[in-house]
Design a protein around this motif. Sequence first.
Motif, PDB file in Angstrom:
ATOM      1  N   LEU A 173      51.009  64.933 -51.347  1.00  0.00           N
ATOM      2  CA  LEU A 173      49.685  65.140 -50.839  1.00  0.00           C
ATOM      3  C   LEU A 173      49.982  66.179 -49.505  1.00  0.00           C
ATOM      4  N   GLU A 174      50.978  66.443 -49.232  1.00  0.00           N
ATOM      5  CA  GLU A 174      51.279  67.497 -48.054  1.00  0.00           C
ATOM      6  C   GLU A 174      50.908  68.884 -48.773  1.00  0.00           C
ATOM      7  N   LEU A 175      51.576  68.913 -49.971  1.00  0.00           N
ATOM      8  CA  LEU A 175      51.358  70.216 -50.767  1.00  0.00           C
ATOM      9  C   LEU A 175      50.064  70.223 -51.148  1.00  0.00           C
ATOM     10  N   LYS A 176      49.281  69.405 -51.424  1.00  0.00           N
ATOM     11  CA  LYS A 176      47.719  69.712 -51.673  1.00  0.00           C
ATOM     12  C   LYS A 176      46.933  69.911 -50.687  1.00  0.00           C
ATOM     13  N   VAL A 177      47.238  69.281 -49.515  1.00  0.00           N
ATOM     14  CA  VAL A 177      46.378  69.661 -48.050  1.00  0.00           C
ATOM     15  C   VAL A 177      46.965  71.129 -47.740  1.00  0.00           C
ATOM     16  N   MET A 178      48.072  71.453 -47.805  1.00  0.00           N
ATOM     17  CA  MET A 178      48.631  72.816 -47.473  1.00  0.00           C
ATOM     18  C   MET A 178      47.885  73.744 -48.286  1.00  0.00           C
ATOM     19  N   THR A 179      47.974  73.621 -49.504  1.00  0.00           N
ATOM     20  CA  THR A 179      47.268  74.278 -50.500  1.00  0.00           C
ATOM     21  C   THR A 179      45.718  74.865 -50.155  1.00  0.00           C
ATOM     22  N   LEU A 180      45.075  73.831 -49.561  1.00  0.00           N
ATOM     23  CA  LEU A 180      43.595  73.949 -49.101  1.00  0.00           C
ATOM     24  C   LEU A 180      43.536  74.702 -47.763  1.00  0.00           C
ATOM     25  N   ILE A 181      44.835  74.469 -46.886  1.00  0.00           N
ATOM     26  CA  ILE A 181      44.687  75.194 -45.822  1.00  0.00           C
ATOM     27  C   ILE A 181      45.169  76.697 -46.031  1.00  0.00           C
ATOM     28  N   VAL A 182      45.698  77.056 -46.908  1.00  0.00           N
ATOM     29  CA  VAL A 182      46.165  78.395 -47.256  1.00  0.00           C
ATOM     30  C   VAL A 182      44.858  79.325 -47.710  1.00  0.00           C
ATOM     31  N   ILE A 183      44.137  78.406 -48.633  1.00  0.00           N
ATOM     32  CA  ILE A 183      43.023  78.942 -49.287  1.00  0.00           C
ATOM     33  C   ILE A 183      41.974  79.357 -48.387  1.00  0.00           C
ATOM     34  N   PHE A 184      41.719  78.388 -47.199  1.00  0.00           N
ATOM     35  CA  PHE A 184      40.735  78.434 -46.170  1.00  0.00           C
ATOM     36  C   PHE A 184      41.153  79.664 -45.212  1.00  0.00           C
ATOM     37  N   ILE A 185      42.450  79.856 -44.919  1.00  0.00           N
ATOM     38  CA  ILE A 185      42.941  80.930 -44.015  1.00  0.00           C
ATOM     39  C   ILE A 185      42.574  82.183 -44.786  1.00  0.00           C
ATOM     40  N   TYR A 186      42.698  82.455 -46.176  1.00  0.00           N
ATOM     41  CA  TYR A 186      42.455  83.449 -46.768  1.00  0.00           C
ATOM     42  C   TYR A 186      41.003  83.882 -46.803  1.00  0.00           C
ATOM     43  N   ALA A 187      40.275  82.659 -46.881  1.00  0.00           N
ATOM     44  CA  ALA A 187      38.559  82.842 -46.842  1.00  0.00           C
ATOM     45  C   ALA A 187      38.299  83.396 -45.574  1.00  0.00           C
ATOM     46  N   PHE A 188      38.607  82.935 -44.574  1.00  0.00           N
ATOM     47  CA  PHE A 188      38.328  83.122 -43.215  1.00  0.00           C
ATOM     48  C   PHE A 188      38.694  84.678 -43.022  1.00  0.00           C
ATOM     49  N   PHE A 189      39.888  85.242 -43.250  1.00  0.00           N
ATOM     50  CA  PHE A 189      40.156  86.730 -43.005  1.00  0.00           C
ATOM     51  C   PHE A 189      39.273  87.553 -44.009  1.00  0.00           C
ATOM     52  N   THR A 190      38.860  86.979 -45.216  1.00  0.00           N
ATOM     53  CA  THR A 190      38.038  87.830 -46.007  1.00  0.00           C
ATOM     54  C   THR A 190      36.841  87.913 -45.468  1.00  0.00           C
ATOM     55  N   PHE A 191      36.062  86.745 -45.015  1.00  0.00           N
ATOM     56  CA  PHE A 191      34.743  86.587 -44.382  1.00  0.00           C
ATOM     57  C   PHE A 191      34.879  87.645 -42.953  1.00  0.00           C
ATOM     58  N   THR A 192      35.621  87.383 -42.280  1.00  0.00           N
ATOM     59  CA  THR A 192      35.689  88.267 -41.067  1.00  0.00           C
ATOM     60  C   THR A 192      35.875  89.810 -41.445  1.00  0.00           C
ATOM     61  N   TRP A 193      36.428  90.200 -42.445  1.00  0.00           N
ATOM     62  CA  TRP A 193      36.793  91.561 -42.824  1.00  0.00           C
ATOM     63  C   TRP A 193      35.373  91.899 -43.328  1.00  0.00           C
ATOM     64  N   SER A 194      34.492  91.369 -44.199  1.00  0.00           N
ATOM     65  CA  SER A 194      33.324  91.177 -44.739  1.00  0.00           C
ATOM     66  C   SER A 194      32.250  91.604 -43.589  1.00  0.00           C
ATOM     67  N   MET A 195      32.323  90.846 -42.668  1.00  0.00           N
ATOM     68  CA  MET A 195      31.424  90.914 -41.217  1.00  0.00           C
ATOM     69  C   MET A 195      31.734  92.264 -40.591  1.00  0.00           C
ATOM     70  N   ARG A 196      33.043  92.804 -40.484  1.00  0.00           N
ATOM     71  CA  ARG A 196      33.252  94.101 -39.811  1.00  0.00           C
ATOM     72  C   ARG A 196      32.880  95.394 -40.565  1.00  0.00           C
ATOM     73  N   GLN A 197      32.800  94.910 -41.829  1.00  0.00           N
ATOM     74  CA  GLN A 197      32.158  96.174 -42.810  1.00  0.00           C
ATOM     75  C   GLN A 197      30.809  96.266 -42.824  1.00  0.00           C
ATOM     76  N   PHE A 198      30.491  95.269 -42.686  1.00  0.00           N
ATOM     77  CA  PHE A 198      28.824  95.209 -42.581  1.00  0.00           C
ATOM     78  C   PHE A 198      28.361  95.576 -41.273  1.00  0.00           C
ATOM     79  N   GLY A 199      29.235  95.607 -40.262  1.00  0.00           N
ATOM     80  CA  GLY A 199      28.946  95.828 -38.874  1.00  0.00           C
ATOM     81  C   GLY A 199      29.402  97.619 -39.018  1.00  0.00           C
ATOM     82  N   PHE A 200      30.010  98.066 -39.804  1.00  0.00           N
ATOM     83  CA  PHE A 200      30.087  99.628 -39.845  1.00  0.00           C
ATOM     84  C   PHE A 200      28.762 100.156 -40.730  1.00  0.00           C
TER      85      PHE A 200
END
Length: 247
Positions: A114-141
């Motif tokens: 269960l810890e592995l499964k939850v950690m997998t979700l955490i990694v996915i949403f950390i990746y998603a967060f960085f991807t979305f914030t980079w998208s926001m910056r580029q739309f600002g450009f």
Amino acid sequence: MDTQIGWLNWFSLGWFLFCWVSYSLFARRMAKKSACLASVMHVHRINWMRRLLQREMRVGDAALLANIERNVNFFASSCVLILAALVTALTAVAQLEGVLSSISFAISSSVLELELKVMTLIVIFIYAFFTFTWSMRQFGFASVLVGAAPIPGDTTVTAAERRSFAIYAAKVIDQASHSYNFGLRAYYFSLAVLSWFLHPLLFIVTSALVVLVLYRREFHSTVLDAMKKVENVGTKLFVTDKELSRF
């Protein structure tokens, strides 16, 4: 406490990663030689920037970019909330084990699994967060470029410079949209991970199903057919950007 995760869990996780990475590489390659949402939208974005140069008032264009950026901001903010919930769940895996054990069709999982499964979700949403914030910056450009776009009557700007502006401003919006799309894919694949809590075999099936849904929407959707017919954009795909800016 059981310290074994089991080969089926490792295999299903490997299959999941294979589906995600392989589809991303496949979609990138196919976008260069077949009609898809990315290739069609590239033509429309060049048309948008080309026509922006013909307007003196760009308030509407700025509002459109701001609206898109708000959508990206929503998903980025949601990632933070989801991560907070997942970290909380990680500290209460024993209780989560009890909840899942009450589901008749859920496979029994150890605390480590269960810890592995939850950690997998955490990694996915950390990746998603960085991807979305980079998208926001580029739309600002892109918003800065809209503000810096030469006005129609500016004789100091040559036709070649205007063509270059349309091409590269559209590319900036393209890159921002690609980052947004990568973040959305992370959301799609995170839904597949939820099935892992029930059974690894179900996780394998849902991972493949997510790939099928993404492929259907990006390469064979009704909206894609409609967008290809707008101004007959489908016939202009894969024409060089320099020629596209003249249509």
